[in-house]
Design a protein around this motif. Structure first.
Motif, PDB file in Angstrom:
ATOM      1  N   ILE A  38     -42.437  -5.678  28.170  1.00 26.95           N
ATOM      2  CA  ILE A  38     -42.795  -6.974  28.999  1.00 26.95           C
ATOM      3  C   ILE A  38     -42.456  -8.280  27.889  1.00 26.95           C
ATOM      4  O   ILE A  38     -41.896  -9.154  28.539  1.00 26.95           O
ATOM      5  CB  ILE A  38     -44.465  -7.140  28.675  1.00 26.95           C
ATOM      6  N   SER A  87     -46.256  -4.262  34.269  1.00 31.26           N
ATOM      7  CA  SER A  87     -47.104  -3.555  33.337  1.00 31.26           C
ATOM      8  C   SER A  87     -48.152  -2.704  34.230  1.00 31.26           C
ATOM      9  O   SER A  87     -48.703  -1.773  33.678  1.00 31.26           O
ATOM     10  CB  SER A  87     -48.042  -4.836  32.613  1.00 31.26           C
ATOM     11  N   TYR A 142     -47.116   0.635  34.225  1.00 33.69           N
ATOM     12  CA  TYR A 142     -47.683   1.423  32.847  1.00 33.69           C
ATOM     13  C   TYR A 142     -49.036   1.701  33.140  1.00 33.69           C
ATOM     14  O   TYR A 142     -49.461   2.927  32.564  1.00 33.69           O
ATOM     15  CB  TYR A 142     -47.362   0.518  31.568  1.00 33.69           C
ATOM     16  N   ALA A 175     -51.043  -6.640  28.675  1.00 38.62           N
ATOM     17  CA  ALA A 175     -49.689  -6.881  29.326  1.00 38.62           C
ATOM     18  C   ALA A 175     -49.724  -8.264  29.914  1.00 38.62           C
ATOM     19  O   ALA A 175     -48.705  -9.030  29.934  1.00 38.62           O
ATOM     20  CB  ALA A 175     -49.222  -5.689  30.320  1.00 38.62           C
ATOM     21  N   SER A 189     -44.965  -0.561  26.840  1.00 37.86           N
ATOM     22  CA  SER A 189     -45.204  -1.837  27.767  1.00 37.86           C
ATOM     23  C   SER A 189     -45.058  -3.225  26.983  1.00 37.86           C
ATOM     24  O   SER A 189     -44.516  -3.819  27.665  1.00 37.86           O
ATOM     25  CB  SER A 189     -46.730  -1.454  28.141  1.00 37.86           C
ATOM     26  N   SER A 190     -45.694  -3.317  25.857  1.00 35.90           N
ATOM     27  CA  SER A 190     -45.813  -4.655  25.113  1.00 35.90           C
ATOM     28  C   SER A 190     -44.372  -4.820  24.818  1.00 35.90           C
ATOM     29  O   SER A 190     -43.983  -6.164  25.300  1.00 35.90           O
ATOM     30  CB  SER A 190     -46.443  -4.339  23.882  1.00 35.90           C
ATOM     31  N   SER A 248     -44.061  -9.833  35.430  1.00 37.65           N
ATOM     32  CA  SER A 248     -44.175  -9.248  34.490  1.00 37.65           C
ATOM     33  C   SER A 248     -45.503  -8.305  34.565  1.00 37.65           C
ATOM     34  O   SER A 248     -45.696  -7.113  34.069  1.00 37.65           O
ATOM     35  CB  SER A 248     -44.053  -9.998  33.174  1.00 37.65           C
TER      36      SER A 248
END
Length: 810
Positions: free
Chosen positions: A781, A749, A752, A464, A777-778, A745
């Protein structure tokens, strides 16, 4: 009473510029010069006038006529070998850089070049690179003929010494694209095949089907593990070899652990985490590709060879012989034409020279030289032709020696991104959690050590952080490019944000190369006299004449008779019954007592001196407001190659605390930057010429100012279009916001990661939870970084739109 021709201002049908004369017409269409008229005539004869229908007045002004035989050097077989890309018995392929390409009309006309030159088979235009790939039949036409055809319609090829000496650079990192494609294909299919496992409790699948899907996932994961992830392996290994724990190290660790754990799971009859592993690689590669593809059309590493011509004329046995620059020897006699660059140091053997060294030394005023005086490579001859006897070869000239300093041979790496430093601490924390968890389960339930530890390493992968960094950097780079600031890479964003000291070059950076500030001293001119002087100045293409014409009047109502131009001295002629003489003090019969600021043009009417014009470069619009904004937040310096004649006005502009240094040679500028860095300053250097090249290279951030991004600029970390320089404070502010976005960011992350770790340390992390957390998560972000970057970008756009430029600077 003086007779004045009726004047109605019209614009050129070809290029759209104002017509100073009204008698250049064809088919009822006005043209500003014979050159534009000739281009129209050529296109009209070949039924190519659709060119004018696609865009309004799309042509390039043709007032500056290209010298006959300028492209004679293209008949040389040795030069052709360097330029030609492919040749067989019938066809030849070649690419030309055409900086004049600017609109769809250009594309249409160039792709119809075969109608103007029958030997041309096909032309393919790359608009972003401004290049034309031409395939022609060499039995019907020649390379020189094609270059002359292009020049005849306003697209003169730019051919430089760099075309001989350049190393072929990879245009696109295609391997990265292929790796991304493979990772995307495998990730998508693994996710699809994993659905039965996710919903294994629904009773819609059988054990045999699950086993088949598990092995299919294993097969799909192999190319991702062994091929797509190579970019991260190389980066991690490179960092470890130098004793540096970069962000790719924990990512590679996560990839290996995930793959090995998944192999063990499949062997035990379970599905494993192939979806997570391929997803990590896929999203990481997207971010890397976005950064790689930022600016393919720009070159940040141009050196002096991009500035030099590929060949010049050498006088041999009384004949002009085109000779490539590497073949020039000491004691060769070179013929330097009007507006041509001097390629080697030499002594003037014939003619008077007026040489513009501004790009090399920073000195804005042209220098006059006569027979017997030394001239140096890099200067541009402004008036007439001269001959010089070379005293050094091109490779040993003063300019080349500047470029070959050790500074230019040092590696580019200046700083380490804060992302890598942040990742280092993060990695140690994750390892500590893994060890603690392992110790806990060793004491309570050893069977859970393996699943718990591997799950921790998988779920705590700092992907992340890398995603946030890659996507934010990529988007910030694109936002900056919208405003004509092109940075070399993501590290340049961080370096620009960390700036504490800003150093400016003056000529061509703070001042404009094209604009001029004109002042008149002397007997007051009547409107008719101003019009006469304007009409006289309109006859000459000299930059000073153009500046005077713009100052007096944009119209030239008088017809000039018996016009004469004397190289290096001035111009004269009759406007009705009035004789106008303009030029040097000697030429106009004036005894010059005082040295004036800038270039000076004296004026005499009917052989009676009436006054003089001073012309000097003007400061760029918006510079004063920009400097007022930054002087309270940064230390400022100006390093100028000029003398001290503008010291007072520059002090007023820069403020009392700024450091001003004049008559600075390239080595002086370089030493000054080094001195600032030794004191701990983070230096941003902004310059434009070869004299700034060393300082730009040495600075923490070096930015080249260019009137157009396609013009030549020294090697630097960034290129900014000159009219956008006033936005510098906002650019720095946006770069500082870049770090805030990445850190914010990353914090998101972490939520998560903590959620995943909660399950992982207990050894109960299911494939479904991992499969949901990783893409969630990806994707979140990516959306977050895009939204925040765009918000800051809109603020920048609003400030740029509302910016009020100052027209009266000092």
């Amino acid at each position: 009473m003086a007779q004045i021709h009726t004047n109605t201002q019209t614009t050129c049908y070809h290029c759209g510029e104002d017509c100073q004369e009204t008698n250049i017409t064809l088919a009822g269409k006005p043209f500003c010069c014979e050159g534009c008229k000739l281009v129209y005539e050529i296109l009209n004869q070949n039924n190519l006038c659709e060119y004018y229908d696609l865009n309004n007045k799309p042509g390039i002004n043709q007032r500056m006529q290209v010298r006959k035989d300028k492209f004679a050097f293209l008949e040389d077989d040795g030069i052709q070998q360097h330029l030609v890309q492919y040749k067989d018995e019938s066809q030849t392929h070649v690419s030309f850089y055409l900086p004049q390409i600017h609109c769809s009309s250009c594309l249409w006309l160039l792709e119809n070049l075969h109608k103007l030159n029958e030997g041309v088979l096909r032309v393919t235009v790359n608009f972003s690179r401004k290049t034309a790939h031409i395939i022609y039949l060499h039995k019907i036409t020649t390379l020189r003929s094609i270059a002359e055809t292009l020049t005849g319609i306003g697209y003169e090829p730019y051919i430089s010494l760099n075309d001989i000496q350049k190393e072929q650079k990879p245009r696109v990192n295609r391997q990265l694209i292929y790796q991304l494609g493979v990772a995307g294909f495998c990730f998508g299919n693994i996710m699809l095949l994993s659905f039965p496992e996710y919903f294994s409790g629904s009773a819609h699948n059988t054990s045999a089907m699950n086993t088949m899907f598990q092995y299919m996932n294993l097969v799909l994961a192999l190319p991702v593990f062994f091929y797509s992830a190579q970019a991260f392996y190389k980066s991690a290994w490179g960092g470890l070899k130098h004793g540096f724990l970069n962000i790719d190290v924990p990512i590679v660790l996560a990839i290996f652990v995930t793959f090995i754990r998944s192999l063990a799971e499949v062997a035990a009859g379970h599905s494993g985490y192939f979806d997570s592993m391929t997803g990590i690689v896929f999203f990481m590669l997207i971010g890397r590709v976005l950064q790689e593809k930022t600016y393919q059309g720009l070159s940040f590493d141009r050196d002096y060879t991009s500035y030099f011509p590929i060949a010049v004329h050498v006088i041999k046995d009384g004949k002009e012989v085109p000779t490539s620059l590497p073949e020039i020897k000491v004691n060769d006699t070179l013929l330097i034409h009007h507006q041509e660059l001097i390629p080697a140091d030499g002594i003037i053997s014939r003619g008077k020279a007026l040489i513009d060294y501004s790009f090399v030394t920073g000195e804005s005023a042209p220098v006059q030289k006569t027979v017997g005086e030394i001239v140096y490579a890099g200067g541009r001859q402004l008036e007439g032709n001269i001959e010089i006897l070379t005293i050094k070869e091109v490779a040993q000239s003063y300019l080349t020696s500047l470029w070959n300093r050790d500074t230019f041979k040092e590696p580019d790496e200046k700083h380490v991104s804060f992302v890598h430093l942040l990742s280092r601490y993060f990695t140690w924390v994750v390892l500590l959690i893994a060890v603690s968890t392992s110790a806990y389960w060793a004491a309570t339930d050893p069977a859970k050590i393996w699943p718990a530890v591997t799950a921790i390493l998988i779920i705590a992968c700092p992907c992340a952080l890398l995603l946030a960094s890659s996507f934010t950097n990529g988007h910030i780079l694109r936002i900056l490019s919208r405003h004509k600031l092109y940075l070399r890479n993501a590290q340049a964003i961080e370096n620009l944000a960390n700036t504490t000291h800003i150093v400016f070059d003056k000529t061509g950076t703070l001042t404009s190369k094209s604009g001029a500030e004109v002042r008149y001293f002397g007997t007051q001119l009547t409107p008719l006299q101003e019009m006469m002087i304007s009409s006289m100045a309109a006859q000459s293409t000299h930059p000073l004449s153009k500046a005077i014409r713009n100052y007096c009047s944009t119209t030239s109502a008088y017809t000039i008779r018996d016009f004469q131009e004397f190289t290096g001295r001035g111009i004269c002629g009759w406007a009705n019954d009035t004789f106008i003489r303009m030029g040097s003090a000697e030429f106009t019969g004036i005894h010059n007592k005082e040295e004036q600021d800038g270039s000076v043009v004296f004026v005499a009417i009917n052989e009676k001196p009436v006054g003089l014009f001073t012309i000097r470069n003007s400061y760029r619009p918006g510079i004063r407001n920009m400097l007022e904004k930054i002087r309270n937040y940064f230390d400022l310096s100006v390093l100028s190659g000029d003398n001290t004649r503008e010291a007072a006005s520059l002090r007023l502009l820069m403020g009392a605390s700024a450091t001003l240094k004049f008559e600075q040679q390239p080595a002086d500028k370089l030493e000054y930057i080094i001195g600032l860095q030794k004191k701990g300053a983070k230096v941003l250097m902004i310059g434009d010429g070869l004299n700034d090249a060393g300082a730009l290279k040495q600075s923490d951030t070096g930015i080249s100012v260019a009137e157009s991004t396609n013009n030549f600029t020294p090697a630097s970390d960034g290129i900014i279009e000159a009219q956008q320089l006033h936005l510098l404070p906002h650019f720095i502010q946006l770069c500082r916001a870049n770090r805030k976005i990445v850190i914010f960011s990353f914090i998101i992350s972490l939520l998560y990661n903590i959620t995943g770790l909660y399950f992982a340390v207990q050894g109960i992390l299911s494939p479904l939870v991992a499969a949901i957390l990783m893409p969630a998560s990806s994707i979140s972000i990516i959306i977050l970084t895009f939204s925040m970057s765009e918000l800051y970008g809109r603020r920048l756009a609003a400030k740029a739109f509302s910016g009020i430029t100052d027209k009266n600077h000092v």
